[in-house]
Design a protein around this motif. Sequence first.
Motif, PDB file in Angstrom:
ATOM      1  N   LYS A  98       9.559  20.312 -17.520  1.00 30.67           N
ATOM      2  CA  LYS A  98      11.011  19.017 -18.005  1.00 30.67           C
ATOM      3  C   LYS A  98      11.234  18.375 -16.558  1.00 30.67           C
ATOM      4  O   LYS A  98      11.461  17.915 -16.294  1.00 30.67           O
ATOM      5  CB  LYS A  98      11.829  19.546 -18.379  1.00 30.67           C
ATOM      6  N   VAL A  99      10.961  19.330 -15.681  1.00 29.75           N
ATOM      7  CA  VAL A  99      11.874  19.380 -14.593  1.00 29.75           C
ATOM      8  C   VAL A  99      10.330  18.257 -13.075  1.00 29.75           C
ATOM      9  O   VAL A  99       9.437  19.257 -13.356  1.00 29.75           O
ATOM     10  CB  VAL A  99      12.010  19.693 -13.131  1.00 29.75           C
ATOM     11  N   SER A 100      10.143  17.708 -12.368  1.00 29.59           N
ATOM     12  CA  SER A 100       9.112  16.774 -11.770  1.00 29.59           C
ATOM     13  C   SER A 100      10.010  15.973 -10.382  1.00 29.59           C
ATOM     14  O   SER A 100      11.016  16.147 -10.471  1.00 29.59           O
ATOM     15  CB  SER A 100       8.230  16.390 -12.037  1.00 29.59           C
ATOM     16  N   VAL A 101       8.933  16.827  -8.722  1.00 35.99           N
ATOM     17  CA  VAL A 101       9.691  15.790  -7.599  1.00 35.99           C
ATOM     18  C   VAL A 101       8.950  15.480  -7.364  1.00 35.99           C
ATOM     19  O   VAL A 101       7.493  15.497  -7.541  1.00 35.99           O
ATOM     20  CB  VAL A 101      10.448  17.312  -7.151  1.00 35.99           C
ATOM     21  N   GLY A 102       8.786  14.419  -6.707  1.00 35.65           N
ATOM     22  CA  GLY A 102       8.064  13.426  -5.598  1.00 35.65           C
ATOM     23  C   GLY A 102       8.333  12.826  -3.935  1.00 35.65           C
ATOM     24  O   GLY A 102       9.942  13.047  -3.963  1.00 35.65           O
ATOM     25  N   VAL A 103       7.625  12.609  -2.942  1.00 33.82           N
ATOM     26  CA  VAL A 103       7.779  11.900  -2.485  1.00 33.82           C
ATOM     27  C   VAL A 103       6.499  10.987  -1.641  1.00 33.82           C
ATOM     28  O   VAL A 103       5.382  10.927  -2.078  1.00 33.82           O
ATOM     29  CB  VAL A 103       7.972  12.571  -0.882  1.00 33.82           C
ATOM     30  N   GLU A 104       6.956   9.290  -1.659  1.00 35.92           N
ATOM     31  CA  GLU A 104       6.302   8.264  -1.474  1.00 35.92           C
ATOM     32  C   GLU A 104       6.321   7.670  -0.265  1.00 35.92           C
ATOM     33  O   GLU A 104       7.723   7.388   0.560  1.00 35.92           O
ATOM     34  CB  GLU A 104       6.351   7.244  -2.346  1.00 35.92           C
ATOM     35  N   ALA A 105       5.498   6.815   0.410  1.00 36.27           N
ATOM     36  CA  ALA A 105       5.860   6.625   2.008  1.00 36.27           C
ATOM     37  C   ALA A 105       5.129   5.353   1.071  1.00 36.27           C
ATOM     38  O   ALA A 105       3.923   4.839   0.765  1.00 36.27           O
ATOM     39  CB  ALA A 105       5.209   7.092   2.976  1.00 36.27           C
ATOM     40  N   GLU A 106       4.890   3.679   1.612  1.00 34.31           N
ATOM     41  CA  GLU A 106       4.646   2.573   1.458  1.00 34.31           C
ATOM     42  C   GLU A 106       5.088   1.852   2.361  1.00 34.31           C
ATOM     43  O   GLU A 106       6.026   2.139   2.751  1.00 34.31           O
ATOM     44  CB  GLU A 106       5.384   1.888  -0.002  1.00 34.31           C
ATOM     45  N   TYR A 107       4.211   0.682   2.349  1.00 32.41           N
ATOM     46  CA  TYR A 107       3.677   0.047   3.595  1.00 32.41           C
ATOM     47  C   TYR A 107       3.689  -1.388   2.508  1.00 32.41           C
ATOM     48  O   TYR A 107       2.857  -1.492   1.847  1.00 32.41           O
ATOM     49  CB  TYR A 107       3.014   0.446   4.814  1.00 32.41           C
ATOM     50  N   ALA A 130       0.406  -1.480   0.554  1.00 29.71           N
ATOM     51  CA  ALA A 130       0.141  -0.116   0.038  1.00 29.71           C
ATOM     52  C   ALA A 130       1.100   1.382  -0.461  1.00 29.71           C
ATOM     53  O   ALA A 130       1.916   1.418   0.779  1.00 29.71           O
ATOM     54  CB  ALA A 130      -0.924  -0.531   1.322  1.00 29.71           C
ATOM     55  N   SER A 131       0.227   2.243  -0.625  1.00 31.46           N
ATOM     56  CA  SER A 131       1.769   3.528  -0.852  1.00 31.46           C
ATOM     57  C   SER A 131       0.617   4.258  -1.221  1.00 31.46           C
ATOM     58  O   SER A 131      -0.244   4.459  -1.944  1.00 31.46           O
ATOM     59  CB  SER A 131       2.627   3.154  -2.716  1.00 31.46           C
ATOM     60  N   VAL A 132       0.987   6.165  -1.078  1.00 34.33           N
ATOM     61  CA  VAL A 132       0.552   7.218  -1.431  1.00 34.33           C
ATOM     62  C   VAL A 132       1.563   8.295  -1.598  1.00 34.33           C
ATOM     63  O   VAL A 132       2.987   7.883  -0.790  1.00 34.33           O
ATOM     64  CB  VAL A 132      -0.007   7.950   0.223  1.00 34.33           C
ATOM     65  N   GLU A 133       1.874   8.749  -2.771  1.00 38.46           N
ATOM     66  CA  GLU A 133       2.972   9.108  -3.111  1.00 38.46           C
ATOM     67  C   GLU A 133       1.785  10.915  -3.610  1.00 38.46           C
ATOM     68  O   GLU A 133       0.588  11.124  -4.115  1.00 38.46           O
ATOM     69  CB  GLU A 133       2.711   8.936  -4.513  1.00 38.46           C
ATOM     70  N   VAL A 134       3.000  12.004  -3.295  1.00 41.56           N
ATOM     71  CA  VAL A 134       3.023  13.011  -3.661  1.00 41.56           C
ATOM     72  C   VAL A 134       3.648  13.746  -4.433  1.00 41.56           C
ATOM     73  O   VAL A 134       4.909  13.338  -4.274  1.00 41.56           O
ATOM     74  CB  VAL A 134       2.722  14.058  -2.673  1.00 41.56           C
ATOM     75  N   THR A 135       3.669  14.250  -5.655  1.00 38.58           N
ATOM     76  CA  THR A 135       4.060  14.682  -7.335  1.00 38.58           C
ATOM     77  C   THR A 135       3.780  16.028  -6.794  1.00 38.58           C
ATOM     78  O   THR A 135       3.088  17.076  -7.170  1.00 38.58           O
ATOM     79  CB  THR A 135       3.631  13.573  -8.148  1.00 38.58           C
ATOM     80  N   LYS A 136       5.263  16.652  -7.779  1.00 41.03           N
ATOM     81  CA  LYS A 136       4.676  18.445  -7.941  1.00 41.03           C
ATOM     82  C   LYS A 136       5.481  18.355  -8.986  1.00 41.03           C
ATOM     83  O   LYS A 136       6.958  18.430  -9.278  1.00 41.03           O
ATOM     84  CB  LYS A 136       5.306  19.075  -6.431  1.00 41.03           C
ATOM     85  N   LYS A 137       4.835  19.534 -10.132  1.00 41.20           N
ATOM     86  CA  LYS A 137       5.921  19.641 -11.749  1.00 41.20           C
ATOM     87  C   LYS A 137       6.426  21.019 -11.598  1.00 41.20           C
ATOM     88  O   LYS A 137       5.665  21.964 -11.078  1.00 41.20           O
ATOM     89  CB  LYS A 137       4.592  19.595 -12.911  1.00 41.20           C
TER      90      LYS A 137
END
Length: 239
Positions: free
Chosen positions: A37-46, A26-33
Amino acid sequence: MRIIVITVCALTVLSVRAQDETGLNASVEVTKKISKKVSVGVEAEYRNRNDMRTNDRWTVELSGSYKLTPWLKLSAGYKFMETNTEEKTTYHSDGSANKWRPSFWQPKHRVSVSLTGSHDIGPLSLSLRERWQYTYRPEHDTERWDYDDEAWQQTTIESKASNVLRSRLMAEYNIPKCKVTPFASVELFNGWNLQKVRYQVGARWSISKRHSLSAYYRYQDNKGDNNIHIIGIGYTLKL
């Protein structure tokens, strides 16, 4: 949404009936463009294992990507993992128990660099991702039970590092005027030899421009160890 639910339920029944192990991701991800050309993200997973009865690991990952061309993307990431190492029993030559080490939690650090190429053929989108990942496990002190002395002993798990090349081929089918996008992939894990293969099928549901859900079934061939059937669910938020 009904397609996703029915697919996951059917695959869950099949995996429970199988002889191999079953797990849940199970995961939750947040992304930002940041730009075109450039994007970043953070993800938590169990993750869990042992037919969903044992906690396996939880992770937090920071990542970024850069589009070199419209069809080629470069990405990199750092992942912190807290993993549950399985218990282990050693035996004497006559078959009697020698020492037992209970399960324990241990941190790991992982960095990765990926290059992904993609190509569209009508509604079918194909992509090939090559990812190098380096994982480091620090030294860890724990205890084990000595059956001969009937006493606990201090023991040290040595640090370990590994390099793996992951090659993934994925296909997505964009159904016109449909918010659900089915996908399938196969991924090879190579160290000095082929370590494991992942086969995956699933679908993504675009709730809105910012919110989406995904569900998948994954069969992981561990090449000698217990294979595992995995049911995965995920939520993504685009800022």
